[in-house]
Design an enzyme around this catalytic site. Structure first.
Site, short mmCIF file in Angstrom:
data_model
loop_
_atom_site.label_atom_id
_atom_site.label_comp_id
_atom_site.label_asym_id
_atom_site.label_seq_id
_atom_site.Cartn_x
_atom_site.Cartn_y
_atom_site.Cartn_z
N HIS A 1 21.66 22.18 -19.97
CA HIS A 1 20.74 21.66 -20.23
C HIS A 1 19.84 23.29 -19.19
O HIS A 1 20.11 23.18 -18.40
CB HIS A 1 19.51 20.67 -20.01
N ASP B 1 1.22 -1.26 -0.02
CA ASP B 1 -0.24 0.30 0.24
C ASP B 1 1.05 1.44 0.17
O ASP B 1 0.10 1.93 0.29
CB ASP B 1 -0.66 0.13 1.07
N ARG C 1 33.96 16.51 -12.84
CA ARG C 1 33.13 16.97 -13.53
C ARG C 1 32.51 18.16 -12.83
O ARG C 1 33.16 18.28 -11.34
CB ARG C 1 31.49 16.57 -13.93
N ASP D 1 27.97 15.16 -7.73
CA ASP D 1 26.55 16.13 -8.11
C ASP D 1 25.19 15.77 -7.56
O ASP D 1 24.53 15.19 -7.71
CB ASP D 1 26.33 15.04 -9.60
N GLU E 1 28.69 22.63 -17.36
CA GLU E 1 29.32 20.95 -16.70
C GLU E 1 29.61 20.11 -17.68
O GLU E 1 29.45 19.02 -18.28
CB GLU E 1 27.76 20.37 -16.11
N HIS F 1 25.57 8.22 -15.03
CA HIS F 1 24.54 8.18 -13.84
C HIS F 1 24.65 7.66 -12.84
O HIS F 1 23.85 6.83 -12.25
CB HIS F 1 23.16 8.06 -14.33
N GLU G 1 29.78 21.54 -12.92
CA GLU G 1 28.61 22.11 -13.39
C GLU G 1 28.49 23.38 -12.28
O GLU G 1 28.33 23.53 -11.17
CB GLU G 1 27.84 20.56 -12.70
#
Ligand code: GLY
Ligand code: MN
Ligand code: MN
Length: 433
Positions: free
Chosen positions: A358, A41, A396, A262, A383, A245, A398
């Site tokens: 983006h 549930d 990376r 990130d 990024e 990712h 960003e």
């Protein structure tokens, strides 16, 4: 609500802007998102429908917005439909919006209970020619379940097969990609909270710490400031950074490794999107630093290059060409690999294989057509990254920027990014501990 009340003039303006895009004799309908089931549930945490929120500021499940700008009955030109609160709902789910509360949040004067929807909608349809209905038209969306909007489209077309059906999504994309000053302020707040999370992590990061402990530090800082994670956080030590990712966040951060963070906060549903890559031991090695500085140069150059009029694909191309030069300097590519632009771009993709940035807003990969040139009011991430699995690390960086007539404004300019500053902050925290 976890955030300060938003000035309802934002939602009034947003609806005005949408009305200007509708054909004569139109109705438009926007539905709340479903409460998605998990197992047994259980349900996922409610995620407001971004379009509904953009037009009303209302997050409550089952809400419907009906716009009919040319309705003969003036009162029915703009109506919000809500679940009717009752004692049982209140006992199990807590407070539901009263009509007065919804009026105050949205600036919509006509608020009715859902039980009146079908009748009201029928009256509006009898006068309308065009019906704008919503769908998720993000180019990268993967949708395997039938959403509330999709069910509504089916319901509507069955009952009213002879109307002219139109897509609401392209209009919403056109509007949402340009941010209102009130939205920019909310994005700034999301960036401020994200900064606090990052500074906290810089203070506590030690060799041996698990990625999930770092995630927990962000969660603590974001939650106490009324924010949530804007997207599943990526805390990726060493080679994990090369999985773009990565979300497991369950590995130890080893001495000498870099850890890619990130992680962004969402405040009032507006997302920040920050990446920093920091040394677990508090100091970059020469090689790590060389790669880091290459990425930083590209990020800086591409922030400067994010100007109105530019096409996303041109911006991406500039970044790849710049990255090619950096990768040659780092010894990762040979100059001969770049005989022409096409070859240089293809070669750069070996180490920088994703998009440069983006649109950002209510959704972290926000809506907005990337075929259109950049315009003032757009907010974009910048990024760049270099991922070197054979050396066991990736970097990376960003930041989020606001585009204006006067040039780009870096909304994350105050979040440490210079390698010396990162090292100094980490050393200070370790001395104090
Ligand atoms: N955090 C997801 C992205 O950077 O696009
Ligand atoms: Mn991003
Ligand atoms: Mn990101």
């Amino acid at each position: 609500m976890r955030y300060r009340k938003i000035d309802a003039r934002l939602f009034v303006r947003n609806r005005d802007r949408l009305r200007k895009l509708l054909a004569p004799d139109s109705v438009a309908v926007v539905n709340a998102n479903d409460l998605m089931p998990t197992n047994a549930d259980g349900t996922f945490l409610m995620r407001p429908n971004s379009d509904l929120f953009y037009l009303t500021g209302v997050e409550q499940e089952e809400t419907i917005l009906l716009l009919a700008p040319d309705a003969s009955n003036e009162k029915e030109r703009e109506i919000l439909f809500l679940r009717e609160p009752n004692k049982r709902l209140e006992l199990w789910e807590g407070h539901k919006l009263s009509k007065e509360e919804a009026r105050e949040i949205s600036g919509i004067q006509e608020v009715r209970w859902l039980s009146e929807f079908a009748q009201t909608f029928h009256r509006r349809m009898c006068e309308a020619e065009n019906v704008y209905l919503n769908a998720n038209e993000h180019p990268r969306a993967v949708i395997e379940v039938e959403t509330r909007d999709a069910r509504f489209v089916r319901w509507c077309r069955e009952r009213y097969p002879l109307h002219q059906y139109r897509r609401l999504a392209p209009l919403m994309h056109r509007l949402r990609v340009v941010k209102d000053p009130i939205e920019v302020e909310l994005l700034r707040e999301a960036c401020r909270i994200t900064r606090e999370g990052f500074l906290r992590v810089l203070g506590v990061l030690r060799p041996g710490m698990n990625e999930m402990e770092i995630e927990a530090e962000y969660a603590y800082e974001f939650t106490r400031r009324g924010a949530r994670f804007a997207y599943p956080p990526i805390v990726a030590a060493g080679p994990n950074a090369c999985a773009l990712h990565y979300m497991q966040n369950d590995q130890p951060c080893l001495p000498g490794q870099l850890v890619l963070l990130d992680v962004g906060a969402a405040y009032a549903n507006y997302s920040a999107d920050l990446t920093r890559t920091v040394p677990v031991s508090g100091r970059f090695t020469r090689r790590q630093r060389a790669v880091y500085e290459a990425v930083l140069r590209v990020m800086r150059a591409m922030i400067r290059a994010a100007v109105p009029g530019k096409l996303h694909r041109e911006w991406q191309k500039e970044a790849e060409l710049l990255m090619f030069e950096e990768l040659v300097r780092l010894g990762l590519l040979r100059p001969q690999e770049g005989r022409n632009e096409e070859a240089r771009r293809a070669a750069a993709k070996k180490y920088f294989m994703h998009g440069l940035g983006h649109p950002l807003g209510l959704d972290v990969h926000d809506v907005g057509s990337l075929r259109e040139p950049f315009a003032p009011g757009w907010t974009l991430t910048v990024e760049p990254g270099i991922y070197i699995p054979e050396e066991g690390f990736g970097v990376r960086l960003e930041n989020d920027v606001l585009l204006t007539e006067e040039g780009p404004v870096d909304l994350m300019a105050d979040i440490p990014v210079e390698p010396e500053e990162i090292e100094t902050l980490m050393a200070e925290a370790r001395r104090e501990a």
